[in-house]
Design an enzyme around this catalytic site. Sequence first.
Site, PDB file in Angstrom:
ATOM      1  CB  CYS A 112      -0.936  -0.006   1.197  1.00 42.48           C
ATOM      2  SG  CYS A 112      -2.049  -1.426   1.140  1.00 42.48           S
ATOM      3  CG  HIS A 256      -3.631   2.998   1.587  1.00 34.93           C
ATOM      4  ND1 HIS A 256      -4.081   2.555   0.366  1.00 34.93           N
ATOM      5  CD2 HIS A 256      -3.680   1.924   2.432  1.00 34.93           C
ATOM      6  CE1 HIS A 256      -4.380   1.268   0.456  1.00 34.93           C
ATOM      7  NE2 HIS A 256      -4.154   0.863   1.697  1.00 34.93           N
ATOM      8  CG  ASN A 287      -6.756  -1.541   0.645  1.00 34.90           C
ATOM      9  OD1 ASN A 287      -5.996  -1.142  -0.240  1.00 34.90           O
ATOM     10  ND2 ASN A 287      -6.340  -1.876   1.846  1.00 34.90           N
TER      11      ASN A 287
HETATM   12  O1  UT7 Z   1      -3.830  -1.562   3.713  1.00 31.52           O
HETATM   13  C1  UT7 Z   1      -4.116  -2.151   4.965  1.00 31.52           C
HETATM   14  C2  UT7 Z   1      -5.201  -3.170   4.752  1.00 31.52           C
HETATM   15  N1  UT7 Z   1      -5.773  -3.692   5.956  1.00 31.52           N
HETATM   16  C3  UT7 Z   1      -6.757  -3.101   6.643  1.00 31.52           C
HETATM   17  O2  UT7 Z   1      -7.190  -2.022   6.388  1.00 31.52           O
HETATM   18  C4  UT7 Z   1      -7.331  -3.902   7.795  1.00 31.52           C
HETATM   19  C5  UT7 Z   1      -7.395  -3.189   9.102  1.00 31.52           C
HETATM   20  N2  UT7 Z   1      -8.307  -3.909   9.971  1.00 31.52           N
HETATM   21  C6  UT7 Z   1      -9.632  -3.684  10.002  1.00 31.52           C
HETATM   22  O3  UT7 Z   1     -10.111  -2.794   9.380  1.00 31.52           O
HETATM   23  C7  UT7 Z   1     -10.478  -4.567  10.851  1.00 31.52           C
HETATM   24  O4  UT7 Z   1      -9.673  -5.324  11.741  1.00 31.52           O
HETATM   25  C8  UT7 Z   1     -11.388  -5.525  10.017  1.00 31.52           C
HETATM   26  C9  UT7 Z   1     -12.401  -4.710   9.208  1.00 31.52           C
HETATM   27  C10 UT7 Z   1     -10.543  -6.370   9.090  1.00 31.52           C
HETATM   28  C11 UT7 Z   1     -12.147  -6.452  10.968  1.00 31.52           C
HETATM   29  O5  UT7 Z   1     -12.857  -5.708  11.930  1.00 31.52           O
HETATM   30  P1  UT7 Z   1     -12.748  -6.080  13.465  1.00 31.52           P
HETATM   31  O6  UT7 Z   1     -13.634  -5.159  14.189  1.00 31.52           O
HETATM   32  O7  UT7 Z   1     -11.308  -6.094  13.857  1.00 31.52           O
HETATM   33  O8  UT7 Z   1     -13.386  -7.529  13.477  1.00 31.52           O
HETATM   34  P2  UT7 Z   1     -12.764  -8.889  13.988  1.00 31.52           P
HETATM   35  O9  UT7 Z   1     -11.717  -9.392  13.075  1.00 31.52           O
HETATM   36  O10 UT7 Z   1     -12.420  -8.771  15.448  1.00 31.52           O
HETATM   37  O11 UT7 Z   1     -14.033  -9.815  13.858  1.00 31.52           O
HETATM   38  C12 UT7 Z   1     -15.244  -9.541  14.561  1.00 31.52           C
HETATM   39  C13 UT7 Z   1     -16.249 -10.581  14.138  1.00 31.52           C
HETATM   40  C14 UT7 Z   1     -15.701 -11.999  14.174  1.00 31.52           C
HETATM   41  O12 UT7 Z   1     -16.760 -12.852  14.594  1.00 31.52           O
HETATM   42  P3  UT7 Z   1     -16.861 -13.354  16.125  1.00 31.52           P
HETATM   43  O13 UT7 Z   1     -15.582 -14.111  16.360  1.00 31.52           O
HETATM   44  O14 UT7 Z   1     -16.972 -12.120  16.944  1.00 31.52           O
HETATM   45  O15 UT7 Z   1     -18.097 -14.191  16.098  1.00 31.52           O
HETATM   46  C15 UT7 Z   1     -15.371 -12.282  12.742  1.00 31.52           C
HETATM   47  O16 UT7 Z   1     -15.398 -13.659  12.450  1.00 31.52           O
HETATM   48  O17 UT7 Z   1     -16.646 -10.349  12.779  1.00 31.52           O
HETATM   49  C16 UT7 Z   1     -16.486 -11.559  12.024  1.00 31.52           C
HETATM   50  N3  UT7 Z   1     -16.170 -11.212  10.637  1.00 31.52           N
HETATM   51  C17 UT7 Z   1     -17.119 -11.021   9.710  1.00 31.52           C
HETATM   52  N4  UT7 Z   1     -18.446 -11.082   9.768  1.00 31.52           N
HETATM   53  C18 UT7 Z   1     -19.137 -10.821   8.652  1.00 31.52           C
HETATM   54  C19 UT7 Z   1     -14.957 -11.032  10.074  1.00 31.52           C
HETATM   55  N5  UT7 Z   1     -15.102 -10.704   8.775  1.00 31.52           N
HETATM   56  C20 UT7 Z   1     -16.432 -10.694   8.524  1.00 31.52           C
HETATM   57  C21 UT7 Z   1     -17.203 -10.442   7.374  1.00 31.52           C
HETATM   58  N6  UT7 Z   1     -18.552 -10.516   7.478  1.00 31.52           N
HETATM   59  N7  UT7 Z   1     -16.646 -10.114   6.186  1.00 31.52           N
END
Ligand code: UT7
Length: 330
Positions: A112, A256, A287
């Site tokens: 990125c 970004h 992204n």
């Molecule tokens: O250029 C850099 C690129 N990377 C990024 O920008 C990523 C930066 N990170 C983030 O933006 C966030 O960490 C995410 C958007 C990726 C995830 O959000 P989060 O609030 O950190 O969620 P999490 O990973 O803690 O997951 C929360 C819940 C989980 O379920 P449980 O365990 O609470 O039941 C995940 O399994 O959300 C679930 N989950 C989803 N649910 C529906 C994860 N992905 C999805 C999805 N749809 N696509």
Amino acid sequence: MRKAYIDSIGMYVPSNVVTNKDLESRMDTSDEWIRERSGIQERHHVDGECTTDLALKASEEALEKAGMKPEDVDHIIFSTMASDYFAPGGGPMMTRRLGIPGTPALDIRMACSGFLYGLSVSKAFIESGAYENILLITSEVQSVALDFSTAGRDTAVLFGDGAAATVIKATDADQGILTVKTHSDGRYAEDLMLRTPSTLDNPFLTHEVLDKGYGRVSMNGRTVFKHAVTKFPQVINEALEASGVAKADIKLVVPHQANLRITEAVANRLDLELHKVVFSNIHKYGNTTSASIPIALYEAMAEGKIERGDYVVVASFGAGFTWGASVIKW
Ligand code: UT7
């Protein structure tokens, strides 16, 4: 003093639009979850096109806007995380696609932060007098390396495909790329990576390696988030201090486009003058890795948010980890 300035930008995204609803039919996810966590509504995915196809379209537009022919380009810098081939890189391929064999071309694999590193190299090349007209291409096809099953949902919903091409020229006028600050920290390499093909495996491509999912982008989202919201403001302030430009004079901040929650968290950590002017278009493209900043600049110009003489800040954070910021007098 001779400076490097951005003369024109071209952009291209594949016509195939993938909405959050479309993703609901491929994995256990929802439009609501994706919008809330990332601000993304839709993204574009290739349908039979490769990285240099996107790059060529963006380059043709950028060159036309700059009033240049491909032969006027005296150096290509090509940033991508997914070339047409693992080797050679996309830079040499673009000399073929543009019909300019013999033109020097340099590949950048800084995820990125590829646009920031590209600005840094372009600025040094031009200020040293080595080159006059650089074509900085940022072209990304991530959709082919995403896991669209529920196991990959935290990553697959975020990324989109797209390209931009930026013509960077020499000038003696009072404008140009004033400062570029870049950083990297490999301690976090595994927190956002595409592992295979890898020399950790010998031979590096086997069914066993692919069965482990190593051919897919993997990410520790929370770690990426935590570092991004710290490093973005730090490096923006660092670049601003080095440039001597006052925060109140900044017309636009273009980070970004990783996800809207990161952009909002970063905006909240910036001083008020900067907070007001942070740009986002992630809802349309997701992204797009190193293409996201020049695509956002392209749209900001089209919307009249950047004009010649304005001070603009661009900043990135991504895999590596890598991060950077630049202050530009447009
Ligand atoms: O250029 C850099 C690129 N990377 C990024 O920008 C990523 C930066 N990170 C983030 O933006 C966030 O960490 C995410 C958007 C990726 C995830 O959000 P989060 O609030 O950190 O969620 P999490 O990973 O803690 O997951 C929360 C819940 C989980 O379920 P449980 O365990 O609470 O039941 C995940 O399994 O959300 C679930 N989950 C989803 N649910 C529906 C994860 N992905 C999805 C999805 N749809 N696509």
